[in-house]
Scaffold this motif. Structure first.
Motif, short mmCIF file in Angstrom:
data_model
loop_
_atom_site.label_atom_id
_atom_site.label_comp_id
_atom_site.label_asym_id
_atom_site.label_seq_id
_atom_site.Cartn_x
_atom_site.Cartn_y
_atom_site.Cartn_z
N MET A 1 18.56 -39.16 38.38
CA MET A 1 18.48 -38.66 37.63
C MET A 1 17.52 -37.53 38.43
O MET A 1 16.92 -37.69 38.95
CB MET A 1 17.56 -39.91 37.06
N ILE A 2 17.39 -36.43 37.34
CA ILE A 2 17.17 -35.04 37.01
C ILE A 2 15.50 -35.24 38.04
O ILE A 2 14.82 -34.75 38.92
CB ILE A 2 17.92 -33.96 36.55
N PHE A 3 15.08 -35.59 36.97
CA PHE A 3 13.76 -36.38 36.70
C PHE A 3 13.17 -37.02 37.65
O PHE A 3 12.00 -36.23 38.00
CB PHE A 3 13.04 -36.46 35.40
N ALA B 1 12.46 -27.76 33.51
CA ALA B 1 12.84 -28.36 32.58
C ALA B 1 12.72 -27.51 31.37
O ALA B 1 11.69 -27.56 30.72
CB ALA B 1 13.34 -29.63 32.28
N ASN B 2 14.27 -26.98 30.54
CA ASN B 2 14.01 -26.12 29.89
C ASN B 2 15.11 -27.05 28.65
O ASN B 2 16.00 -26.77 29.02
CB ASN B 2 14.23 -24.34 29.63
N ILE B 3 14.45 -27.18 27.41
CA ILE B 3 15.34 -27.86 26.59
C ILE B 3 15.21 -26.74 25.84
O ILE B 3 14.58 -26.67 24.90
CB ILE B 3 15.04 -28.92 26.14
N ASP B 4 16.75 -26.00 24.75
CA ASP B 4 16.60 -25.50 24.11
C ASP B 4 17.73 -26.14 22.76
O ASP B 4 19.02 -26.60 23.60
CB ASP B 4 17.38 -23.86 24.69
N GLU C 1 17.82 -27.02 30.54
CA GLU C 1 18.79 -26.44 32.05
C GLU C 1 18.13 -27.10 32.74
O GLU C 1 16.55 -27.78 32.95
CB GLU C 1 18.73 -25.22 32.09
N ALA C 2 17.94 -27.79 33.71
CA ALA C 2 16.53 -28.05 35.31
C ALA C 2 17.70 -27.64 36.50
O ALA C 2 19.08 -28.13 36.58
CB ALA C 2 16.88 -29.17 34.63
N TRP D 1 23.44 -28.67 30.66
CA TRP D 1 24.11 -29.65 29.86
C TRP D 1 23.94 -28.98 28.55
O TRP D 1 22.36 -28.38 27.81
CB TRP D 1 23.47 -30.40 30.95
N GLN D 2 24.81 -29.89 27.40
CA GLN D 2 25.03 -29.50 26.39
C GLN D 2 25.11 -30.61 25.48
O GLN D 2 26.16 -31.20 26.08
CB GLN D 2 26.03 -28.58 26.23
#
Length: 201
Positions: A1-3, A85-88, A97-98, A103-104
């Motif tokens: 997991m990226i986090f 991490a940026n969540i839009d 994005e991280a 990912w979408q």
């Protein structure tokens, strides 16, 4: 997991920073008027800190959340200001994005869970973070007639219990500066949000 890579070692003391939080109103608030005003607030920004725990680990980071409902941008940074991490969410599509990856998904909450393993009810938080219950939510009030706790009223909203404290006044509204979200079916899973700054547009 990226986090697990991005947030290693960040949990230490981020939420215990020395910023003084507000004490709330001195007298009781007119709750119906407060809730009607909150419903009209669709453009806002909050800055603070966020800690998340699941059964195995906990992470923490600074958060900058800009919202023009239903769209929003949710950015997590480390103590050096580097974006982790940026969540839009825009036009019905969520992008995360991280770690130089992207990912979408149409669901922000599902996207966050699938890519990080963290359970964050992003859509519901647009209202909950302001202290605004959704239709059907059960809630209790403190002695100043502001939300003290909230429980979702729909089965699809998850088994969350939201606790509120440290309300401060902004643009004629009383907004919470500390929230604690706990899964009632597993109290090892929780989210803490400490808000240092609200901006209402």
């Amino acid at each position: 997991m990226i986090f697990r890579i991005l947030f290693a070692g960040l949990f230490i003391a981020l939420l215990s920073a020395c910023t003084t939080l507000p004490d709330g109103p001195e007298t009781a608030v007119n709750l119906p008027s407060q809730l009607e005003k909150l419903k009209s607030v669709t453009r806002w920004q909050m800055k603070g800190k966020m800690a998340i725990r699941n059964e195995k680990e906990a992470v923490s980071a600074h958060v900058n959340w800009k919202t023009d409902e239903p769209d929003f941008n949710f950015r997590l940074t480390n103590m050096l200001g580097i974006t982790l991490a940026n969540i839009d969410f825009s036009d019905g599509m969520a992008t995360l994005e991280a770690d130089d990856k992207r990912w979408q998904d149409t669901s922000p909450a599902r996207l966050i869970y699938q890519t990080t393993g963290w359970d964050i009810p992003a859509g519901k938080l647009l209202n909950w973070v302001k202290g605004l219950p959704l239709r059907g939510d059960d809630y209790k009030l403190n002695d100043k007639q502001l939300l003290a706790s909230l429980s979702p009223g729909c089965e699809a909203c998850g088994n969350w219990q939201v606790s509120y404290s440290n309300y401060g006044e902004q643009a004629g509204l009383w907004l919470p500066h500390q929230l604690m979200l706990t899964r009632t079916d597993n109290t090892k899973i929780w989210i803490k949000i400490r808000i240092d700054e609200w901006t209402i547009q």
